[in-house]
Enzyme design. Structure first.
Site, PDB file in Angstrom:
ATOM      1  N   ARG A   3      45.576  43.252  73.252  1.00  0.00           N
ATOM      2  CA  ARG A   3      46.853  43.600  73.900  1.00  0.00           C
ATOM      3  C   ARG A   3      46.857  43.180  75.357  1.00  0.00           C
ATOM      4  NH1 ARG A   3      46.812  49.404  73.384  1.00  0.00           N
ATOM      5  NH2 ARG A   3      44.732  49.168  72.494  1.00  0.00           N
ATOM      6  N   HIS A  30      40.983  55.372  69.390  1.00  0.00           N
ATOM      7  CA  HIS A  30      41.380  54.038  69.869  1.00  0.00           C
ATOM      8  C   HIS A  30      42.560  53.592  69.011  1.00  0.00           C
ATOM      9  CE1 HIS A  30      41.219  49.851  71.004  1.00  0.00           C
ATOM     10  NE2 HIS A  30      40.178  50.045  71.793  1.00  0.00           N
TER      11      HIS A  30
END
Ligand code: MEZ
Length: 535
Positions: A340, A320
């Site tokens: 994000r 990740h």
């Protein structure tokens, strides 16, 4: 604790470039650029990180060294002396694993009217499901469709996914959301009752359903409550499976569990078995920290392999992009992709954007590693850990004050404990081991290459190909947990069980010897070395 003086100097640069960056988005990489980046910087491509398996159905395939050692280890059970005549538990469907996939499987199996026993290594719910944050994907809006979701999944997996599995995933998704809601799962909604849905990396439509940033915990709470409310599902905690038991027809017919406290062995006889033991982040491939819970040691894959199950995509893991890089106490813990998705950009030590924030995870992670290792543009913490800035205060600028607290309460608390206010200051992040893309090869009903053995969730391989998109793991555990549970129950109704045997463990020992291997370690690992206290 807060940030050091040097880090604060870099944050000043992040703040200085923010007004300009608000107006610009980094361009997306071309396919060629993505492939080049992956080849040069993604950990999957480091040759020394993997080796070929020498025995078993996947001999010749590559997998991380740490996993290969466990796959080729000795059993914890002596097949010559284990007494298969003394059965401790008798059931129709044995579900191994107490995360979201196991719970979903148990529920759907029970609905078929068969006896179900769910056995889990730690507490029911101690699983990666509980730790998933950002959301679950499902195409349930007029401007979206399962077909578009399908294309996103296949594109995200770099066109390597097994198409039928992807079809099953996306087609069941809207129904799974309705099912979870009907069981009491509280997804985020607008005042008019419509679901809040957002983007994740590699998605072309907003279809990420969330419960703030503790979506996995909310789904696990719902499923666990439902299992607990059905008295005819028996749950055994602190009882990891250490070996599968077959019958003399070569069918899965139960498992040997271990009482984690006493070390005693328990024999479960079952007509069918569903393996849902999750991933293997706690094997810390290439020394990476992990987002995973302590029990994620790949146990189910190990025992399935010894029983003859074919594996797929064992040479690909997911890192990740945004694991916490500072402070050290939370190194590697998940900083959800939702940050994000809400608009935060990723910037280097000079406050410059260097990658589009929502590239697929493998590409995004590789870009972070290049920025730090090749370009020398990372921020270095006092312990020498590199990282890049995830500019979370942008979310407040873009979506209004208070959005960070409202949408990301778990993140806010994770950093507040260390004096960092993520609504005002960016977070330092670096790739962390998050997910096992490969595992036990499945059919769409969750069946494996071993008769009467089913599997679901992170233990399986194929649906995501070489890269999973955000929000498709919470989806996968429910879609394939349900499918495997239902199919295992239907199969259990017609099975003619044979005589229990551990002949496959003896055969395994012979194969090891023929390959010239004399492994000293035993598997499954059960818990990482640093928590070692099990017998
Ligand atoms: O699917 C995931 O891995 C997920 C939802 C993670 C996250 O970033 O929140």
């Amino acid at each position: 604790m807060s940030y050091t003086a040097e880090m604060r100097e870099s944050i000043k640069k992040v703040e200085a470039t923010r007004p300009r960056r608000m107006e610009e988005t980094h361009r997306r990489l071309t396919l060629e650029e993505q492939q080049d980046l992956l080849r040069r910087f993604h950990p999957d491509y480091l040759r020394e990180g993997m080796r070929e398996l020498r025995v078993g159905p996947n001999a010749g395939d590559r997998t991380p060294n740490e996993f290969a050692d466990l796959l080729e280890a000795r059993s914890r059970v002596d097949p010559r002396t284990f007494d298969l005549s003394r059965v401790d538990y008798d059931t129709d469907v044995l579900v191994i694993g107490g995360g979201g996939a196991g719970a979903s499987a148990a529920l759907l199996a029970q609905e078929q009217g068969v006896r179900v026993l769910l056995a889990t290594k730690l507490r029911f719910g101690d699983a990666n499901t509980m730790m998933a944050q950002g959301g679950i994907q499902a195409a349930d809006r007029p401007e979206d469709s399962p077909a578009i979701h399908y294309l996103d999944v296949i594109g995200g997996g770099h066109f390597t996914n097994i198409p039928e599995l992807v079809e099953a995933l996306v087609m069941d998704a809207p129904e799974v959301i309705r099912w979870l809601e009907s069981l009491g799962c509280m997804f985020d909604k607008l005042p008019d009752g419509t679901m809040v849905e957002a983007h994740g990396g590699g998605t072309s439509r907003k279809r990420m359903h969330s419960a703030r940033d503790y979506t996995g915990a909310e789904i696990m709470r719902t499923l666990r409550d439902e299992v607990r409310s059905r008295p005819d599902i028996q749950v055994l905690e602190f009882a990891p499976a250490i070996e599968l038991v077959l019958d003399d027809k070569g069918q899965a017919a139960g498992a040997i569990l271990m009482n984690l406290e006493t070390g005693d062995r328990l024999l479960v006889r079952a007509k069918t078995v569903v393996l849902a033991t999750g991933g293997s982040g706690r094997l810390h491939y290439q020394g990476f920290p992990t987002t995973n819970h302590y029990g994620a040691t790949g146990d189910g894959v190990v025992i399935a392999y010894r029983a003859g199950a074919r594996l797929a995509f064992m040479d690909t893991m997911q890192y990740h992009p945004t694991g916490a890089a500072y402070p050290e106490q939370i190194l590697g813990l998940l900083v959800t992709e939702k940050v994000r998705g809400l608009g935060a950009q990723v910037v280097n030590v000079d406050g410059e954007q260097f990658v589009y924030p929502l590239e697929t995870r493998d590409v995004e992670a590789a870009a972070f590693i290049r920025e730090c290792k090749e370009r020398g543009k990372g921020v270095i913490t006092p312990t020498g850990q590199p990282g890049v800035w995830l500019d979370s205060p942008m979310i407040e600028w873009l979506k209004g004050p208070g959005t960070v607290e409202k949408a990301l309460p778990a993140m806010v608390r994770q950093f507040k404990r260390f004096g960092i206010d993520i609504a005002k200051e960016p977070m330092l992040v670096y790739p962390t081991l998050h997910y096992q893309n490969g595992g036990v090869l499945l059919q769409t009903d969750g069946s494996t290459t071993v008769p009467n053995l089913f599997a679901a969730g992170e233990i399986s391989g194929g649906v995501h190909g070489r890269n999973r998109l955000m929000g498709n793991s919470l989806l996968e555990i429910t879609v394939f947990g349900r499918r495997a549970g239902r199919a295992a129950a239907l199969k259990a109704k017609e099975v003619k069980p044979g005589r229990l045997t551990l002949e496959h463990v003896l055969a395994w020992e012979r194969q090891l010897a023929e390959a010239g291997l004399n492994p000293q370690i035993v598997s499954p690992l059960l818990l990482p070395e640093y928590t070692r206290h099990v017998r």
